[in-house]
Each structure stands twice: as structure tokens, then as C-alpha cells.
Design an enzyme around this catalytic site. Structure first.
Site, PDB file in Angstrom:
ATOM      1  N   LYS A   1       6.954  -4.385  -4.358  1.00 32.07           N
ATOM      2  CA  LYS A   1       8.348  -3.987  -4.186  1.00 32.07           C
ATOM      3  C   LYS A   1       8.720  -3.949  -2.705  1.00 32.07           C
ATOM      4  O   LYS A   1       9.796  -4.372  -2.320  1.00 32.07           O
ATOM      5  CB  LYS A   1       8.556  -2.602  -4.824  1.00 32.07           C
ATOM      6  CG  LYS A   1       9.956  -2.044  -4.655  1.00 32.07           C
ATOM      7  CD  LYS A   1      10.957  -2.796  -5.503  1.00 32.07           C
ATOM      8  CE  LYS A   1      12.355  -2.280  -5.374  1.00 32.07           C
ATOM      9  NZ  LYS A   1      13.336  -3.259  -5.893  1.00 32.07           N
TER      10      LYS A   1
ATOM     11  N   ASN B   1      -1.818   2.266   5.596  1.00 29.24           N
ATOM     12  CA  ASN B   1      -0.832   1.276   5.154  1.00 29.24           C
ATOM     13  C   ASN B   1      -0.468   0.457   6.391  1.00 29.24           C
ATOM     14  O   ASN B   1      -0.209   1.029   7.435  1.00 29.24           O
ATOM     15  CB  ASN B   1       0.408   2.024   4.622  1.00 29.24           C
ATOM     16  CG  ASN B   1       1.442   1.085   4.065  1.00 29.24           C
ATOM     17  OD1 ASN B   1       1.197  -0.107   3.940  1.00 29.24           O
ATOM     18  ND2 ASN B   1       2.598   1.620   3.716  1.00 29.24           N
ATOM     19  N   GLY B   2      -0.483  -0.885   6.271  1.00 28.75           N
ATOM     20  CA  GLY B   2      -0.131  -1.729   7.416  1.00 28.75           C
ATOM     21  C   GLY B   2      -1.286  -2.638   7.797  1.00 28.75           C
ATOM     22  O   GLY B   2      -2.169  -2.904   6.978  1.00 28.75           O
TER      23      GLY B   2
ATOM     24  N   GLU C   1      10.568 -14.991 -10.258  1.00 34.27           N
ATOM     25  CA  GLU C   1       9.710 -13.833 -10.031  1.00 34.27           C
ATOM     26  C   GLU C   1       9.383 -13.075 -11.307  1.00 34.27           C
ATOM     27  O   GLU C   1       8.318 -12.483 -11.421  1.00 34.27           O
ATOM     28  CB  GLU C   1      10.276 -12.903  -8.954  1.00 34.27           C
ATOM     29  CG  GLU C   1      11.530 -12.170  -9.301  1.00 34.27           C
ATOM     30  CD  GLU C   1      11.995 -11.214  -8.191  1.00 34.27           C
ATOM     31  OE1 GLU C   1      11.182 -10.764  -7.381  1.00 34.27           O
ATOM     32  OE2 GLU C   1      13.199 -10.910  -8.156  1.00 34.27           O
TER      33      GLU C   1
ATOM     34  N   TRP D   1      -2.696  -2.861  -1.793  1.00 34.17           N
ATOM     35  CA  TRP D   1      -2.282  -4.236  -2.083  1.00 34.17           C
ATOM     36  C   TRP D   1      -3.025  -5.077  -1.066  1.00 34.17           C
ATOM     37  O   TRP D   1      -2.739  -5.011   0.125  1.00 34.17           O
ATOM     38  CB  TRP D   1      -0.773  -4.355  -1.932  1.00 34.17           C
ATOM     39  CG  TRP D   1      -0.174  -5.582  -2.523  1.00 34.17           C
ATOM     40  CD1 TRP D   1       0.259  -5.750  -3.811  1.00 34.17           C
ATOM     41  CD2 TRP D   1       0.124  -6.805  -1.838  1.00 34.17           C
ATOM     42  NE1 TRP D   1       0.786  -7.009  -3.965  1.00 34.17           N
ATOM     43  CE2 TRP D   1       0.719  -7.678  -2.789  1.00 34.17           C
ATOM     44  CE3 TRP D   1      -0.052  -7.261  -0.535  1.00 34.17           C
ATOM     45  CZ2 TRP D   1       1.132  -8.967  -2.458  1.00 34.17           C
ATOM     46  CZ3 TRP D   1       0.349  -8.552  -0.207  1.00 34.17           C
ATOM     47  CH2 TRP D   1       0.938  -9.380  -1.178  1.00 34.17           C
TER      48      TRP D   1
ATOM     49  N   HIS E   1      22.554 -36.030  -3.399  1.00 32.57           N
ATOM     50  CA  HIS E   1      21.793 -36.471  -2.226  1.00 32.57           C
ATOM     51  C   HIS E   1      20.292 -36.459  -2.490  1.00 32.57           C
ATOM     52  O   HIS E   1      19.498 -36.451  -1.561  1.00 32.57           O
ATOM     53  CB  HIS E   1      22.144 -35.590  -1.024  1.00 32.57           C
ATOM     54  CG  HIS E   1      23.592 -35.685  -0.669  1.00 32.57           C
ATOM     55  ND1 HIS E   1      24.123 -36.757  -0.010  1.00 32.57           N
ATOM     56  CD2 HIS E   1      24.637 -34.862  -0.967  1.00 32.57           C
ATOM     57  CE1 HIS E   1      25.435 -36.587   0.127  1.00 32.57           C
ATOM     58  NE2 HIS E   1      25.769 -35.434  -0.456  1.00 32.57           N
TER      59      HIS E   1
ATOM     60  N   ARG F   1       5.439   0.083  -5.886  1.00 32.35           N
ATOM     61  CA  ARG F   1       5.402  -0.703  -4.656  1.00 32.35           C
ATOM     62  C   ARG F   1       4.520  -1.938  -4.822  1.00 32.35           C
ATOM     63  O   ARG F   1       4.637  -2.884  -4.071  1.00 32.35           O
ATOM     64  CB  ARG F   1       4.848   0.148  -3.494  1.00 32.35           C
ATOM     65  CG  ARG F   1       5.739   1.292  -3.088  1.00 32.35           C
ATOM     66  CD  ARG F   1       5.031   2.230  -2.137  1.00 32.35           C
ATOM     67  NE  ARG F   1       4.812   1.669  -0.823  1.00 32.35           N
ATOM     68  CZ  ARG F   1       5.629   1.842   0.211  1.00 32.35           C
ATOM     69  NH1 ARG F   1       6.709   2.553   0.079  1.00 32.35           N
ATOM     70  NH2 ARG F   1       5.352   1.308   1.383  1.00 32.35           N
TER      71      ARG F   1
ATOM     72  N   CYS G   1       0.822  -1.212   0.000  1.00 25.91           N
ATOM     73  CA  CYS G   1       0.000   0.000   0.000  1.00 25.91           C
ATOM     74  C   CYS G   1       0.858   1.265   0.000  1.00 25.91           C
ATOM     75  O   CYS G   1       1.935   1.285   0.601  1.00 25.91           O
ATOM     76  CB  CYS G   1      -0.893   0.035   1.225  1.00 25.91           C
ATOM     77  SG  CYS G   1      -1.994  -1.364   1.324  1.00 25.91           S
TER      78      CYS G   1
ATOM     79  N   LYS H   1      15.338 -14.691  -9.536  1.00 28.57           N
ATOM     80  CA  LYS H   1      15.046 -13.754 -10.616  1.00 28.57           C
ATOM     81  C   LYS H   1      14.180 -14.429 -11.690  1.00 28.57           C
ATOM     82  O   LYS H   1      13.231 -13.845 -12.194  1.00 28.57           O
ATOM     83  CB  LYS H   1      16.346 -13.254 -11.276  1.00 28.57           C
ATOM     84  CG  LYS H   1      17.089 -12.236 -10.446  1.00 28.57           C
ATOM     85  CD  LYS H   1      16.437 -10.876 -10.554  1.00 28.57           C
ATOM     86  CE  LYS H   1      16.784  -9.976  -9.392  1.00 28.57           C
ATOM     87  NZ  LYS H   1      16.244 -10.349  -8.092  1.00 28.57           N
TER      88      LYS H   1
ATOM     89  N   GLU I   1      20.084 -16.495  -6.249  1.00 26.50           N
ATOM     90  CA  GLU I   1      19.607 -15.229  -6.805  1.00 26.50           C
ATOM     91  C   GLU I   1      19.142 -15.412  -8.253  1.00 26.50           C
ATOM     92  O   GLU I   1      18.103 -14.882  -8.656  1.00 26.50           O
ATOM     93  CB  GLU I   1      20.725 -14.171  -6.710  1.00 26.50           C
ATOM     94  CG  GLU I   1      20.404 -12.818  -7.303  1.00 26.50           C
ATOM     95  CD  GLU I   1      19.261 -12.082  -6.607  1.00 26.50           C
ATOM     96  OE1 GLU I   1      18.784 -12.533  -5.556  1.00 26.50           O
ATOM     97  OE2 GLU I   1      18.816 -11.063  -7.161  1.00 26.50           O
TER      98      GLU I   1
HETATM   99  O1  M6R Z   1      13.593  -4.102   0.574  1.00 27.40           O
HETATM  100  P1  M6R Z   1      14.221  -5.429   0.892  1.00 27.40           P
HETATM  101  O2  M6R Z   1      15.608  -5.551   0.389  1.00 27.40           O
HETATM  102  O3  M6R Z   1      14.135  -5.749   2.361  1.00 27.40           O
HETATM  103  O4  M6R Z   1      13.344  -6.504   0.142  1.00 27.40           O
HETATM  104  C1  M6R Z   1      13.581  -7.866   0.324  1.00 27.40           C
HETATM  105  C2  M6R Z   1      12.878  -8.696  -0.708  1.00 27.40           C
HETATM  106  O5  M6R Z   1      11.490  -8.480  -0.648  1.00 27.40           O
HETATM  107  C3  M6R Z   1      13.379  -8.407  -2.119  1.00 27.40           C
HETATM  108  O6  M6R Z   1      14.752  -8.590  -2.240  1.00 27.40           O
HETATM  109  C4  M6R Z   1      12.650  -9.333  -3.122  1.00 27.40           C
HETATM  110  O7  M6R Z   1      13.034 -10.654  -2.932  1.00 27.40           O
HETATM  111  C5  M6R Z   1      12.910  -8.870  -4.550  1.00 27.40           C
HETATM  112  N1  M6R Z   1      11.687  -8.949  -5.299  1.00 27.40           N
HETATM  113  C6  M6R Z   1      13.935  -9.689  -5.247  1.00 27.40           C
HETATM  114  O8  M6R Z   1      14.147  -9.295  -6.555  1.00 27.40           O
END
Ligand code: M6R
Length: 616
Positions: free
Chosen positions: A611, A106-107, A496, A80, A512, A27, A2, A493, A489
Site C-alpha cells: 500500500k 523500516n527503510g 493490479e 516487505w 500510430h 501496507r 514494512c 486497476k 486508471e
Molecule cells: O500513497 P500514494 O498516493 O503516493 O501512492 C501512490 C501509488 O503507489 C498508488 O496510487 C498505487 O498506484 C495504488 N496501488 C493504485 O491503486
């Protein structure tokens, strides 16, 4: 998640709110709304528009707003969904029974059921399934007792449990905005004639650069050109100014097709800025922000890194550098797990929270829990004065500029490099590395922005490999030692952005169990930079090849031996083994980006993701 924007005293509140909402949409949101305070005296009222057509909601508000009455002040919100479906009824702003109080939130209000039951019993009529709406009715009830808006909000906030940022308008005080927060951040901006409240710096920079961060439990009264802040007891407090290094332009696409490609290409600059005046060629590290914390750092006997997602992967890389260079026991833990364990910590344990936003709720609470348990705390974040920056005993900032794409790219590499500088700093303080080795590593670190630029020069080669993988549905990412978090990572990527099932394994674990999944349909992306375990990794590649899988290898430039084994190579410039992740992650970003684009996905706003994750 949000986002909040609220304005007063601006020329055209509706357009300012819509611009702010556009700057907040990164966001992540599924509905949006605005409320304008219109008219004067007895004629003053609220005009509300809401839309729940997902990513088109803001455009829909702009279309509907064409016939809106002129406002004096107003609230805007991107939602959101957490409590209640993403429908128009559940979109903010929420109104009270009289339609004269509007609230954006927000929250999460944890005790909303209990509050709603009391409000319902007192005859209030709620129209949404959200936790947020109770606030509008609580404020309404307080206003009925004769309180002004500030007092009504103060008393209402006192009964709320949970994390919240709130902005509230009331037709009875048409030019006034009242805002308050607990955990969720809020920023207040002021000009000579206007005032603005937002959940995010990006949304306010177009209006003003005179900014203040509202403290936990504080309540701000924002009127055109004036700002008053009181604490939870109603006592006046001095607003705390906020420093911002970048302008609104930094949050725009700048001719790139999307934010993600812009941010991928900004990586050399983000790294160079993060390093600026922090590493000197003779191996001296200058982390000015830690000057007052050095005695504490010398006493540290153990480091625990807490983070989520890509930041956690950066932490995994960083903790390996701490072990090897600073000779300190170091672990990295997923913040959402750490916060609910009973971690054994003491004042010789340093807990480092890594977070691009500085706002991720799990990481924030993990950090707060560590402090409660007596640990020393430090934050590595990209957002100046963010929640974590304020909570931690010490903070060091990545200087990557605003990251708008949901997938972390430039902030991820900036986190890795800054953690490596920190590890080198500790190694120097602890005398665990000789001068020559410190100087060698410092020179290698300084060269990294240039190496990343070189890797980016190969983007077309990486994209050509990606084109051959556009149809695959199952991908394994493998690595060893420092290559394992890079594999994690790469897999994150691809998941997502491209919505491709991708799993990462430490290559030695394949035998294993997971190797039974390997057949001729499988694709394995192996992070195979040369390091101590490289010969073993070659053996792992052989095992996978023997079972018919296609192997894509990230290799050091000119490494023909690995190249001969792999079906496709993603070459990167070579560097020190522990520094290699900064460079070897680049082709994996391009790979995920290209596969996602080939599948027609929105790389900046992948489905179901936000985000900034401000709820559990
Ligand atoms: O703002 P932050 O670095 O704490 O966010 C952590 C994760 O939400 C963030 O890295 C998320 O995994 C990304 N979408 C990765 O690309």
C-alpha cells in the site's frame, strides 16, 4: 511496506503488538515478527518469534505466541523484503550478538555493506542478509562503551546513511523503547501508563489518541507514561503533537466483504467530506489551509504535478483543469522520473505532490528536490502531518478517512475533486474565469458526491458486464483528453487487482501503432463521456469495431448514439466534461474489482504490491 509497532507499559504487550501488526498488514508484507522484553534485573531478557509464511505470518505469530512468557515491553514488525529473501532469518526484529538488543527497521540503510564489514572485522556475528541487522550490532558496540540506550542509538544513527525508522529495545533497560527516524515516518503515542511507537497511525489508535510525530533526525525515549525527545545532537526538543480526525473503527471492515468494497462505497462520503465548506454555490472557494500562501499562488506562472500510480492519474486530470480554468501551463510527471532529471524550476513554479499516504518515497524526494531547486511546493495528501505535508510550503488535505485496500479508490476520487477545487481557486485568484462560469462549476462540483452515489447504484450493471470479461487476458483502455487519465486508471486497476494485461492509450494514438494489436479477441474499454472530443472518439470506436474487437463504453446516461456502437455500456450520470472523471472511474473500479473476485484474487492485498511504497 514494512510496518513498525512497539509498546511499553501496556497490560498485555503480546496481544497489543499482534493487534497493531494486523492493523499494519494492509501496507503489504511477506514476514512478521515480535520481540518481548521479559523478566527483571539480571533476569531480564528478550523473547523473539518470527514467521515467514507470507500473509499468514501474523496468524502464525499468534499461534506460536500462546506459550510466550509475559512481556513488559516489545517490538513488532511486518517486513516487505528488499535486502534479503522473505525468510524467517531475515524477518525482524534483529538481535545483536548478546541477544539483549532488538531492532525493527523500516527503510533502507544505504551504507550497510560498509558498516557490516567493519562490524564483522570487530568480531560481530550477523545472522541475516538484511541491511537492518547492522543497527543491532552498532547499538551493541556503543552499549559496550558504557553508553545508555538513548546515547547508543544516537551515536549509531549518526553513522547511518539512507532512509530509516527504527525502534529499539534493550534488556538492560527493560521498560524503555528508543526510536529514531530519517525520512521514513514514526508516530509516538502516550497514555498515563503506556507508550507506543508505530510507523502508521492506524496501528496506534487502539491504544491512545495522544500522538506525536517524531521529526527527522530526532530520537524519542518512550517509557510507561513518559516521552522525551532529543535532536541528533542530544539536545532536548518539544515533541510535536499530531492531529487525527478519525478513530480506530474507520480502519475496520465494518461488515463489508473486503476493504476495497467498503472504500468504493464510501466514495460519496469521502467526496462530500473533502468538499465540506470549501466550495460555496456562488463559486467562492475556501481553501483555508492556503490562506497564508495566496500571495505566492498569485505569483505562480507554471505548475508541475509530481506523483505515482493512481495519484499521478489524478494529477493528469488536475493539470488539465489548471490549464483550462486557471489558464496556467501545467504538466504532470511521474515522481520517480522527475526526481532524477535536472528539472528547470524557479520560484514562480509551483510543484504539487499528490499522495494518498504522503509517504511514497519517490514523490517525497521529488518534492524535496523541487524545494532544493527553488520552486514553491504544495502537497495534496490524505494523511495529516505526513512526510509530504511537513515538507511542502503548503498542504491541502483530502478527507477520505483511512484507505486500507492496496488499490486506491476513495482517495483517488478525493484527490481529483480537491485538485479541481484548487484549480477553481486559482482561476478565481487569477481572474481567469467569469463569475457565472465559476458559479456553474462550483454547483457542478457540489453535485459530484450525489452523482457518484448514483453511479454506485448501478454497481450490479457494471458487475454484470465484468462477468462477461472474467476470462479475457488482454484489455485496451482508451480515452481522449480528460478521459485518457481515466483510461490509465482503469487499466492500472485491472492490472493490479485482476492480474490482467491491460494497456491504456490516448485513443488518437491507436492509429500510430497499437491498432495492429486489435482483432476479434481484443476487448477495448472506451471512456466515452460527451465532451469536445466525443465525435472523434466515436470515430475511434468505429475503427476498433471494424477490426472485430469487443467494445465496452463508459457513457453518459441516455447516450444512445455511443450505446449503439458499443457491445456493452457502463452508464454514468453526466456532468461537466472536466469533472466527469470523478464519476466515470467508478464503473472501472467495479469492473476491476469484479474480475479480480471472479478470478479468486485477494483484492485488498494483490500479489507483489504494498500500500505504501517507502523504498525505491
Ligand atoms: O500513497 P500514494 O498516493 O503516493 O501512492 C501512490 C501509488 O503507489 C498508488 O496510487 C498505487 O498506484 C495504488 N496501488 C493504485 O491503486
Amino acid at each position: 511496506m514494512c510496518g513498525i509497532i512497539a509498546v511499553t507499559g501496556v497490560e498485555d504487550p503480546l496481544s497489543t503488538l499482534l493487534e497493531g501488526l494486523e492493523l499494519l498488514e494492509y501496507r503489504g508484507y511477506d514476514s512478521a515478527g515480535i520481540a518481548l522484553v521479559t523478566g527483571e534485573g539480571d533476569e531480564a531478557g528478550l523473547f523473539r518469534l518470527r514467521s515467514a509464511v507470507r500473509a499468514q505470518s501474523i496468524a502464525e505469530l499468534a499461534r506460536l505466541g500462546a506459550g510466550a512468557p509475559r512481556g513488559r515491553a516489545g517490538l513488532g514488525h511486518t517486513r516487505w523484503a528488499t535486502h534479503g529473501a522473505p525468510t524467517e532469518e531475515n524477518a525482524h526484529p534483529h538481535l545483536d550478538c548478546t541477544g539483549r538488543v532488538a531492532v525493527v527497521h523500516n527503510g533502507i540503510i544505504e551504507n550497510h555493506r560498509e558498516l557490516a564489514a567493519k562490524l564483522d572485522a570487530a568480531g560481530h556475528r550477523r545472522t541475516s542478509a538484511t541491511d537492518s541487522e547492522v543497527v543491532a550490532h552498532l547499538v551493541e558496540a556503543e552499549l559496550e562503551t558504557g553508553a545508555d540506550l538513548l546515547e547508543a542509538v544516537r551515536r549509531s544513527a549518526a553513522v547511518l546513511r539512507g532512509d530509516y525508522a527504527l525502534a529499539i529495545s534493550y534488556a538492560g533497560e527493560p521498560d524503555t523503547l528508543v526510536a529514531t527516524r530519517r525520512t521514513s515516518p514514526l508516530i509516538i503515542g502516550r497514555t498515563e501508563r503506556a507508550g507506543v511507537v508505530a510507523s502508521d497511525i492506524a496501528a496506534v489508535l487502539g491504544t491512545t489518541r495522544e500522538l506525536y510525530a517524531l521529526g527527522d533526525g530526532e530520537i524519542a525515549v518512550v517509557r510507561p507514561g513518559s516521552l522525551e525527545v532529543v535532536d541528533a545532537a542530544g539536545e532536548p526538543v518539544e515533541p510535536s503533537p499530531l492531529r487525527v480526525a478519525w478513530g480506530v473503527q474507520a480502519a475496520r471492515r465494518d461488515g463489508y466483504e473486503d476493504f476495497m468494497s467498503k472504500e468504493i462505497h464510501e466514495q460519496p462520503r469521502a467526496l462530500a467530506d473533502t468538499l465540506l465548506e470549501r466550495v460555496l454555490p456562488e463559486g467562492t472557494t475556501e481553501l483555508e489551509e492556503l490562506a497564508a500562501f495566496e500571495d505566492e499562488l498569485r505569483r505562480v506562472e507554471r505548475v508541475v504535478v509530481v506523483a505515482c500510480g493512481s495519484s499521478f492519474h489524478a494529477g493528469e486530470i488536475g493539470r488539465l483543469a489548471l490549464e483550462r480554468w486557471a489558464k496556467l501551463p501545467a504538466t504532470a510527471e511521474i515522481a520517480s522520473e522527475f526526481r532524477y532529471r535536472e528539472p528547470v524550476l524557479d520560484d514562480r513554479t509551483l510543484v504539487v505532490a499528490i499522495s494518498q499516504s504522503g509517504e511514497t518515497v519517490d514523490t517525497y524526494h521529488a518534492l524535496a528536490e523541487a524545494a532544493r531547486r527553488g520552486a514553491r511546493t504544495m502537497a495534496i495528501t490524505n494523511v495529516v502531518d505526513s512526510l509530504m505535508a511537513r515538507e511542502a510550503d503548503a498542504v491541502i488535505y483530502t478527507r477520505a478517512g483511512p484507505e486500507i485496500g492496496v488499490a486506491s479508490t476513495k482517495c483517488h476520487v478525493a484527490q481529483i475533486i480537491l485538485f479541481q477545487v484548487f484549480a477553481l481557486h486559482l482561476a478565481r485568484l487569477r481572474g481567469s474565469l467569469g463569475e457565472d462560469e465559476l458559479a456553474r462549476l462550483a454547483r457542478e462540483i457540489e453535485a459530484l458526491p450525489g452523482l457518484v452515489a448514483e453511479a454506485l447504484g448501478r454497481s450490479d450493471e457494471y458487475a454484470a458486464v465484468a462477468a462477461r470479461l472474467a476470462e479475457v487476458n488482454d484489455v485496451f483502455f482508451l480515452g481522449r483528453n480528460v478521459g485518457y487519465p481515466v483510461a490509465l486508471e482503469g487499466a492500472l486497476k485491472l492490472k493490479e487487482l485482476a492480474y490482467v494485461r491491460a494497456e491504456a492509450y490516448a485513443a488518437g494514438e491507436m492509429k500510430h501503432g497499437p491498432i495492429s494489436l486489435i482483432d476479434r479477441h481484443a476487448v477495448a474499454v472506451v471512456v466515452a463521456n460527451r465532451g469536445a472530443l466525443w465525435p472523434k472518439l466515436l470515430a475511434n470506436i468505429e475503427e476498433i469495431k471494424a477490426r472485430g474487437a469487443t467494445v465496452v463504453a463508459v457513457t453518459d446516461e441516455g447516450d444512445e448514439e455511443t450505446g449503439r456502437l458499443a457491445d456493452h455500456v457502463l452508464e454514468v450520470p453526466a456532468t461537466d466534461e472536466l469533472l466527469a472523471p470523478v464519476v466515470s472511474v467508478v464503473p472501472l473500479q467495479v469492473l476491476a474489482y469484479s474480475v479480480a473476485k471472479a478470478r479468486g484474487n485477494d483484492v485488498d492485498r494483490p500479489r507483489n504490491l504494498a500500500k505504501v511504497v517507502t523504498v525505491e
